[in-house]
Design an enzyme around this catalytic site. Structure first.
Site, PDB file in Angstrom:
ATOM      1  N   GLY A   1       6.261  -3.527   8.497  1.00 43.60           N
ATOM      2  CA  GLY A   1       6.651  -2.319   9.225  1.00 43.60           C
ATOM      3  C   GLY A   1       5.466  -1.541   9.777  1.00 43.60           C
ATOM      4  O   GLY A   1       4.445  -2.105  10.183  1.00 43.60           O
ATOM      5  N   SER A   2       5.585  -0.230   9.764  1.00 42.62           N
ATOM      6  CA  SER A   2       4.612   0.634  10.447  1.00 42.62           C
ATOM      7  C   SER A   2       3.239   0.685   9.769  1.00 42.62           C
ATOM      8  O   SER A   2       2.322   1.287  10.338  1.00 42.62           O
ATOM      9  CB  SER A   2       5.174   2.054  10.570  1.00 42.62           C
ATOM     10  N   THR A   3       3.093   0.080   8.602  1.00 41.18           N
ATOM     11  CA  THR A   3       1.732  -0.015   8.057  1.00 41.18           C
ATOM     12  C   THR A   3       0.847  -0.801   9.021  1.00 41.18           C
ATOM     13  O   THR A   3      -0.371  -0.603   9.045  1.00 41.18           O
ATOM     14  CB  THR A   3       1.733  -0.703   6.672  1.00 41.18           C
ATOM     15  N   PHE A   4       1.458  -1.679   9.841  1.00 43.04           N
ATOM     16  CA  PHE A   4       0.694  -2.479  10.804  1.00 43.04           C
ATOM     17  C   PHE A   4       0.140  -1.621  11.939  1.00 43.04           C
ATOM     18  O   PHE A   4      -0.760  -2.049  12.675  1.00 43.04           O
ATOM     19  CB  PHE A   4       1.570  -3.598  11.376  1.00 43.04           C
ATOM     20  N   LYS A   5       0.673  -0.417  12.121  1.00 42.98           N
ATOM     21  CA  LYS A   5       0.121   0.461  13.154  1.00 42.98           C
ATOM     22  C   LYS A   5      -1.319   0.849  12.840  1.00 42.98           C
ATOM     23  O   LYS A   5      -2.101   1.160  13.750  1.00 42.98           O
ATOM     24  CB  LYS A   5       1.000   1.703  13.297  1.00 42.98           C
TER      25      LYS A   5
END
Length: 587
Positions: free
Chosen positions: A309-313
């Site tokens: 999820g948004s941890t990849f941002k």
């Protein structure tokens, strides 16, 4: 015929006369008869001496066996069964695994007088004895049959008191794990023959312990303890927090990992549901194996992959900063959704305006993050994630580490969705390791479960981003910890920064609208990061204040872990000096 008969008769007489003459001549030779008599006596003496020596040797051995102490255990069976394993201890010397001296029961069926009597008497001492199977073994035409492995000393004494012929004991080793479930997935477990099956127990066998055991070099030998990098105090906290969250949030699973960002040492790694390594396979009353219990063997931190999820941002913005496509002062248009390949990409709680880079991170904008990935390009995006180790199997001692998955061919739609954490599945362990490289100065250090000094880590470190990029990422983490979704993980005095990740869970190849996989990756203290903490929770049905996003589930887990573990790790709280993030500047 008469002439022929007379000739044969004369010839026969001549032979007899010649023999008599020779005997007479030999007798007339001086000393011949005396010499022959001496040889006979000499031969008789040698023969008698040989018999005497043989009898003396046999008698001596019989006396030796008679004086020898009768062995109390049998020496039948596999000689490798009694092989030792080294103790396993944590970084502070706390015992995690050790060998206990046990005995196992065997039978010599050829010496069994009454199999029914033996089974009946053994059943009174050994619980859950299989009468049918034991009776079958006792009736076999063999010299050795195992009846029950690893008995207690009390059971051994009770069986000896029965006085059953054909029954014996063999010394064995049983592995004991004082912490039980706490570090099960790290330490692993062994089988009944003391061979490592999982975790660091299996790693030890792979490093040569199994070979030494096979040639008998570990039997009865005191081996040096194996020290791990984990801190059992922090491990207990991580495991307890994960178990409590799984129950409170009605989730399928949960877990957490704590890393030292300077050395790559794993201080804790917990995954629930788990199991007790002292009883790796649980048997039900009907004799079948508890399959639900065995599901606890699955380690979701290193042996499973998830879309994070948004941890990849964090990685996408670090990529844009490192490629100098953006700076902290840049602004990105996030006013309208992106339509691409039949998909519509929009923000969960969009602001419908242009956003600064800190705001992109704070509001977790999918639209703006996809725009940054587009600035770098598909090839550059794939190369950057590869450099961070997110697309290849992580190198560590833990056996059974899962391999990440990615699209066979990267297209623009793939790059866009991967920018915000959909389309690539990685293990939580390598996600935490890659995130650590963003805030430790830009050095990717392979995670390890063995002690490692900063000097050793420096020889293994690989620079993946610039120091200026790392400083920018520390700012973004700190900013989000104070103003964004990371507030739910903020621990007063410890300056926590991090990023949430709420992903739709993949079920049977499709995204489920009502199930999430949540994660939160955090570091502390952000002015000089020392530790990285990542928590995951799979398919929670509820969370803090009724929410089920990462901010309501995974972030509170990180908060509790840091709040309880930081003082144990020697991190001193500071108040008043770190209430504001770094000044907003561009490097």
């Amino acid at each position: 015929m008469s002439i022929i008969s007379r000739i044969l008769k004369i010839k026969s007489r001549s032979h007899i006369l010649v023999a008599r003459q020779r005997i007479g001549i030999d007798d007339k030779i001086p000393g011949t008869r005396k010499k022959r008599s001496g040889q006979t006596r000499q031969r008789l003496g040698v023969l008698i001496g040989a018999f005497v020596c043989g009898f003396l040797l046999i008698g001596g051995r019989l006396i030796q066996y008679g004086l020898a102490e009768e062995p109390t255990t049998a020496s039948l069976g596999n000689p490798n069964v009694v092989a030792s394993r080294p103790d396993i201890i944590d970084r502070n010397g706390q015992l995690l695994a050790t060998d206990l001296n046990m005995v196992s029961l065997y039978a010599d069926p050829r010496r069994i007088v009454d199999a029914d009597e033996v089974v009946e008497k053994l059943a009174a001492v050994i619980p859950n004895l299989d009468w049918r199977e034991t009776h079958k073994k006792l009736r076999m035409d063999s010299g050795f049959q195992w009846l029950r492995r690893q008995l207690t000393p009390r059971q051994q004494a009770d069986i000896l008191a029965l006085g059953l012929p054909g029954i014996g004991f063999r010394p064995e080793k049983r592995r004991f794990y004082p912490g039980g479930r706490s570090a099960a997935h790290i330490v692993g477990h062994v089988n009944v023959d003391n061979l490592g099956l999982a975790g660091m127990e299996r790693y030890l066998d792979q490093q040569g312990l199994a070979d030494l055991r096979a040639i008998g070099m570990t039997s009865g030998v005191l081996l040096e303890p194996v020290r791990l990098s984990i801190d059992i105090r922090v491990q207990n906290i991580a495991r307890e927090v994960a178990a409590k969250a799984m129950s409170a949030y009605e989730a399928e699973a949960a877990g957490a990992v704590v890393l030292d960002v300077e050395t790559g040492e794993v201080l804790a790694m917990a995954s629930v549901p788990d199991y007790d390594p002292n009883e790796p396979s649980r048997t039900l009353p009907d004799g079948s194996v508890d399959k639900e219990y065995e599901k606890g063997w699955f380690n979701r931190i290193s042996n499973a992959t998830f879309e994070m999820g948004s941890t990849f941002k964090s990685f996408t913005l670090a990529m844009g900063l490192d490629a100098e496509k953006i700076t902290l002062n840049s602004v990105v248009d996030a006013s309208r959704p992106i339509r691409m390949g039949g998909f519509t990409i929009k923000d969960f709680k969009g602001k419908h305006r242009t956003l600064s880079i800190p705001e992109v991170f704070q509001y977790s904008s999918n639209i703006a993050t996809a725009a940054v990935a587009d600035m770098v390009g598909i090839e550059g995006h794939q190369q950057f994630l590869t450099k961070l180790g997110l697309l290849s199997k992580v190198e560590t001692e833990m056996p059974g580490v899962a391999t990440p998955t990615q699209p066979r061919t990267w297209k623009k739609i793939n790059s866009v969705t991967i920018s915000f954490g959909h389309g690539v599945a990685t293990t939580p362990l390598q996600t935490a390791s890659a995130a650590a490289s963003l805030i430790n100065g830009g050095n990717l250090i392979p995670p390890t479960f063995l002690p490692r000094s900063p000097e050793q880590a420096a020889t293994l470190a690989k620079t993946v981003v610039k120091q200026s990029t790392s400083a920018d990422m520390r700012y973004l983490f700190s900013w989000n910890g104070l103003k964004g979704s990371g507030r739910a993980a903020q621990v007063e005095g410890f300056n926590v920064g991090g990023k949430t990740g709420t992903a739709d869970k993949v079920v049977n190849g499709r995204y489920a609208n009502d199930l999430n996989f949540n994660a939160f990756v955090a570091a502390f203290p952000m002015d000089k990061p020392k530790y990285m903490v990542l928590a995951i929770i799979d398919a929670p049905k509820t969370g803090e204040h009724g929410g089920r996003t990462a901010a309501s589930t995974a972030a509170p887990m990180v908060k509790e872990i840091i709040g309880r573990a930081a003082p144990l790790l020697g991190v001193q709280p500071r108040f008043g000096s770190n209430d504001a993030p770094y000044s907003l500047i561009s490097y």
